[in-house]
Design a protein around this motif. Structure first.
Motif, PDB file in Angstrom:
ATOM      1  N   TYR A 158       0.851  -1.186   0.000  1.00 25.15           N
ATOM      2  CA  TYR A 158       0.000   0.000   0.000  1.00 25.15           C
ATOM      3  C   TYR A 158       0.890   1.240   0.000  1.00 25.15           C
ATOM      4  CZ  TYR A 158       0.926  -0.499   5.007  1.00 25.15           C
ATOM      5  OH  TYR A 158       1.540  -0.657   6.218  1.00 25.15           O
ATOM      6  N   GLN A 159       0.292   2.358  -0.321  1.00 27.18           N
ATOM      7  CA  GLN A 159       1.015   3.623  -0.448  1.00 27.18           C
ATOM      8  C   GLN A 159       1.526   4.075   0.906  1.00 27.18           C
ATOM      9  OE1 GLN A 159      -1.223   6.378  -2.711  1.00 27.18           O
ATOM     10  NE2 GLN A 159       0.225   8.044  -2.464  1.00 27.18           N
ATOM     11  N   SER A 160       2.756   4.571   0.923  1.00 25.42           N
ATOM     12  CA  SER A 160       3.363   5.052   2.155  1.00 25.42           C
ATOM     13  C   SER A 160       3.591   6.559   2.057  1.00 25.42           C
ATOM     14  CB  SER A 160       4.659   4.291   2.410  1.00 25.42           C
ATOM     15  OG  SER A 160       5.118   4.521   3.719  1.00 25.42           O
ATOM     16  N   SER A 161       4.669   7.057   2.635  1.00 20.44           N
ATOM     17  CA  SER A 161       4.826   8.504   2.782  1.00 20.44           C
ATOM     18  C   SER A 161       5.476   9.220   1.589  1.00 20.44           C
ATOM     19  CB  SER A 161       5.637   8.804   4.042  1.00 20.44           C
ATOM     20  OG  SER A 161       6.901   8.176   3.964  1.00 20.44           O
ATOM     21  N   ALA A 162       6.378   8.577   0.862  1.00 19.14           N
ATOM     22  CA  ALA A 162       7.038   9.241  -0.262  1.00 19.14           C
ATOM     23  C   ALA A 162       6.144   9.180  -1.500  1.00 19.14           C
ATOM     24  CB  ALA A 162       8.383   8.577  -0.549  1.00 19.14           C
ATOM     25  N   ASP A 163       6.462  10.006  -2.492  1.00 22.76           N
ATOM     26  CA  ASP A 163       5.672   9.971  -3.724  1.00 22.76           C
ATOM     27  C   ASP A 163       6.524   9.493  -4.899  1.00 22.76           C
ATOM     28  OD1 ASP A 163       7.153  12.170  -4.588  1.00 22.76           O
ATOM     29  OD2 ASP A 163       5.565  13.601  -4.183  1.00 22.76           O
ATOM     30  N   LEU A 164       5.908   9.400  -6.035  1.00 21.99           N
ATOM     31  CA  LEU A 164       6.546   8.858  -7.229  1.00 21.99           C
ATOM     32  C   LEU A 164       7.787   9.655  -7.632  1.00 21.99           C
ATOM     33  CD1 LEU A 164       6.303   6.655  -9.376  1.00 21.99           C
ATOM     34  CD2 LEU A 164       4.732   8.136 -10.619  1.00 21.99           C
ATOM     35  N   ASP A 165       7.726  10.974  -7.550  1.00 23.41           N
ATOM     36  CA  ASP A 165       8.883  11.806  -7.904  1.00 23.41           C
ATOM     37  C   ASP A 165      10.088  11.503  -7.013  1.00 23.41           C
ATOM     38  OD1 ASP A 165       7.715  13.092 -10.047  1.00 23.41           O
ATOM     39  OD2 ASP A 165       6.969  14.752  -8.836  1.00 23.41           O
ATOM     40  N   ASP A 166       9.842  11.198  -5.742  1.00 22.67           N
ATOM     41  CA  ASP A 166      10.941  10.842  -4.835  1.00 22.67           C
ATOM     42  C   ASP A 166      11.652   9.575  -5.308  1.00 22.67           C
ATOM     43  OD1 ASP A 166      10.350  12.994  -3.097  1.00 22.67           O
ATOM     44  OD2 ASP A 166       8.894  11.766  -1.996  1.00 22.67           O
ATOM     45  N   VAL A 167      10.891   8.618  -5.784  1.00 24.89           N
ATOM     46  CA  VAL A 167      11.479   7.366  -6.268  1.00 24.89           C
ATOM     47  C   VAL A 167      12.262   7.623  -7.553  1.00 24.89           C
ATOM     48  CG1 VAL A 167      11.066   4.945  -6.830  1.00 24.89           C
ATOM     49  CG2 VAL A 167       9.513   6.116  -5.276  1.00 24.89           C
ATOM     50  N   TYR A 168      11.682   8.399  -8.463  1.00 24.42           N
ATOM     51  CA  TYR A 168      12.395   8.739  -9.699  1.00 24.42           C
ATOM     52  C   TYR A 168      13.740   9.392  -9.394  1.00 24.42           C
ATOM     53  CZ  TYR A 168       8.121   8.163 -12.578  1.00 24.42           C
ATOM     54  OH  TYR A 168       7.015   7.685 -13.231  1.00 24.42           O
ATOM     55  N   LYS A 169      13.748  10.371  -8.499  1.00 30.37           N
ATOM     56  CA  LYS A 169      14.980  11.089  -8.159  1.00 30.37           C
ATOM     57  C   LYS A 169      16.009  10.154  -7.530  1.00 30.37           C
ATOM     58  CE  LYS A 169      12.615  15.483  -7.448  1.00 30.37           C
ATOM     59  NZ  LYS A 169      12.122  16.427  -6.442  1.00 30.37           N
ATOM     60  N   PHE A 170      15.560   9.308  -6.627  1.00 34.28           N
ATOM     61  CA  PHE A 170      16.447   8.352  -5.968  1.00 34.28           C
ATOM     62  C   PHE A 170      17.062   7.395  -6.986  1.00 34.28           C
ATOM     63  CE2 PHE A 170      17.073   4.177  -4.033  1.00 34.28           C
ATOM     64  CZ  PHE A 170      17.935   4.485  -2.991  1.00 34.28           C
ATOM     65  N   ALA A 171      16.237   6.869  -7.868  1.00 33.78           N
ATOM     66  CA  ALA A 171      16.709   5.906  -8.863  1.00 33.78           C
ATOM     67  C   ALA A 171      17.680   6.566  -9.837  1.00 33.78           C
ATOM     68  CB  ALA A 171      15.534   5.291  -9.610  1.00 33.78           C
ATOM     69  N   ASN A 172      17.343   7.740 -10.312  1.00 36.52           N
ATOM     70  CA  ASN A 172      18.221   8.429 -11.258  1.00 36.52           C
ATOM     71  C   ASN A 172      19.573   8.742 -10.625  1.00 36.52           C
ATOM     72  OD1 ASN A 172      18.722   9.647 -13.857  1.00 36.52           O
ATOM     73  ND2 ASN A 172      18.603  11.614 -12.806  1.00 36.52           N
ATOM     74  N   ALA A 173      19.552   9.223  -9.401  1.00 36.26           N
ATOM     75  CA  ALA A 173      20.805   9.516  -8.708  1.00 36.26           C
ATOM     76  C   ALA A 173      21.607   8.234  -8.482  1.00 36.26           C
ATOM     77  CB  ALA A 173      20.522  10.205  -7.374  1.00 36.26           C
ATOM     78  N   GLY A 174      20.925   7.151  -8.156  1.00 39.40           N
ATOM     79  CA  GLY A 174      21.601   5.874  -7.939  1.00 39.40           C
ATOM     80  C   GLY A 174      22.244   5.326  -9.195  1.00 39.40           C
ATOM     81  N   VAL A 175      21.561   5.454 -10.317  1.00 40.01           N
ATOM     82  CA  VAL A 175      22.129   5.004 -11.592  1.00 40.01           C
ATOM     83  C   VAL A 175      23.330   5.873 -11.955  1.00 40.01           C
ATOM     84  CG1 VAL A 175      21.708   4.775 -14.070  1.00 40.01           C
ATOM     85  CG2 VAL A 175      19.987   3.974 -12.449  1.00 40.01           C
ATOM     86  N   SER A 176      23.185   7.184 -11.800  1.00 37.82           N
ATOM     87  CA  SER A 176      24.281   8.106 -12.130  1.00 37.82           C
ATOM     88  C   SER A 176      25.517   7.847 -11.273  1.00 37.82           C
ATOM     89  CB  SER A 176      23.837   9.556 -11.953  1.00 37.82           C
ATOM     90  OG  SER A 176      22.832   9.877 -12.887  1.00 37.82           O
TER      91      SER A 176
ATOM     92  N   GLY B 159      26.263   5.000  -9.852  1.00 41.80           N
ATOM     93  CA  GLY B 159      26.713   3.619  -9.953  1.00 41.80           C
ATOM     94  C   GLY B 159      26.229   2.715  -8.838  1.00 41.80           C
ATOM     95  N   ARG B 160      25.365   3.223  -7.951  1.00 38.15           N
ATOM     96  CA  ARG B 160      24.809   2.400  -6.875  1.00 38.15           C
ATOM     97  C   ARG B 160      23.731   1.453  -7.388  1.00 38.15           C
ATOM     98  NH1 ARG B 160      24.554   7.481  -4.623  1.00 38.15           N
ATOM     99  NH2 ARG B 160      22.300   7.441  -4.818  1.00 38.15           N
ATOM    100  N   ILE B 161      23.087   1.849  -8.457  1.00 35.35           N
ATOM    101  CA  ILE B 161      22.054   1.015  -9.080  1.00 35.35           C
ATOM    102  C   ILE B 161      22.562   0.639 -10.465  1.00 35.35           C
ATOM    103  CG2 ILE B 161      19.698   0.936  -9.956  1.00 35.35           C
ATOM    104  CD1 ILE B 161      18.956   2.987  -7.787  1.00 35.35           C
ATOM    105  N   LYS B 162      22.699  -0.663 -10.693  1.00 35.31           N
ATOM    106  CA  LYS B 162      23.155  -1.148 -11.988  1.00 35.31           C
ATOM    107  C   LYS B 162      21.947  -1.637 -12.770  1.00 35.31           C
ATOM    108  CE  LYS B 162      26.338  -4.442 -14.145  1.00 35.31           C
ATOM    109  NZ  LYS B 162      25.697  -4.289 -15.384  1.00 35.31           N
ATOM    110  N   LEU B 163      21.766  -1.091 -13.937  1.00 34.39           N
ATOM    111  CA  LEU B 163      20.654  -1.515 -14.781  1.00 34.39           C
ATOM    112  C   LEU B 163      21.000  -2.833 -15.462  1.00 34.39           C
ATOM    113  CD1 LEU B 163      19.663   1.854 -16.475  1.00 34.39           C
ATOM    114  CD2 LEU B 163      18.599   0.738 -14.515  1.00 34.39           C
ATOM    115  N   PRO B 164      20.069  -3.768 -15.485  1.00 32.09           N
ATOM    116  CA  PRO B 164      20.303  -5.023 -16.202  1.00 32.09           C
ATOM    117  C   PRO B 164      20.522  -4.755 -17.697  1.00 32.09           C
ATOM    118  CG  PRO B 164      18.354  -5.184 -14.814  1.00 32.09           C
ATOM    119  CD  PRO B 164      18.771  -3.743 -14.831  1.00 32.09           C
ATOM    120  N   ASP B 165      21.135  -5.722 -18.366  1.00 33.30           N
ATOM    121  CA  ASP B 165      21.312  -5.607 -19.811  1.00 33.30           C
ATOM    122  C   ASP B 165      19.965  -5.343 -20.473  1.00 33.30           C
ATOM    123  OD1 ASP B 165      24.003  -6.104 -19.529  1.00 33.30           O
ATOM    124  OD2 ASP B 165      23.809  -8.252 -19.916  1.00 33.30           O
TER     125      ASP B 165
END
Length: 98
Positions: A39-57, A59-65
């Motif tokens: 179920y929905q918690s406290s953060a919103d979709l934009d927070d996840v986008y920002k976290f993921a983008n920063a993680g990919v940039s 190198g903390r998040i590696k995108l699969p082939d």
């Protein structure tokens, strides 16, 4: 393995990655009494986008082939939309109302 089955597995893996990121950022929460119910918690979709983008940039998040950043944001959006809308566990709510 056939191409269609492989594509379905990749889609499911992407969804699970999106869901894991939503949970990590606290946009989606899993019910402690009903595993697999989210179920929905406290953060919103934009927070996840920002976290993921920063993680990919960083190198903390590696995108699969064969997975682009766009694929990742699509997976995040799908996981979020599939599990948002309620800020409580619907299964717990049903039990409490009985």
């Amino acid at each position: 393995m056939g191409g269609a089955k492989r594509a379905m597995e990749e889609q499911q893996d992407r969804f699970q990655m999106g869901l894991a990121l939503c949970i990590e950022v606290d946009a989606i929460e899993e019910c402690e009494h009903h595993p697999g119910t989210y179920y929905q918690s406290s953060a919103d979709l934009d927070d996840v986008y920002k976290f993921a983008n920063a993680g990919v940039s960083a190198g903390r998040i590696k995108l699969p082939d064969r997975m682009s950043r766009r694929d990742l944001t699509d997976a995040i959006k799908a996981a979020y939309e599939d599990n948002s809308g309620l800020d409580y566990c619907s299964s717990c709510d049903k039990i409490a109302r009985s």
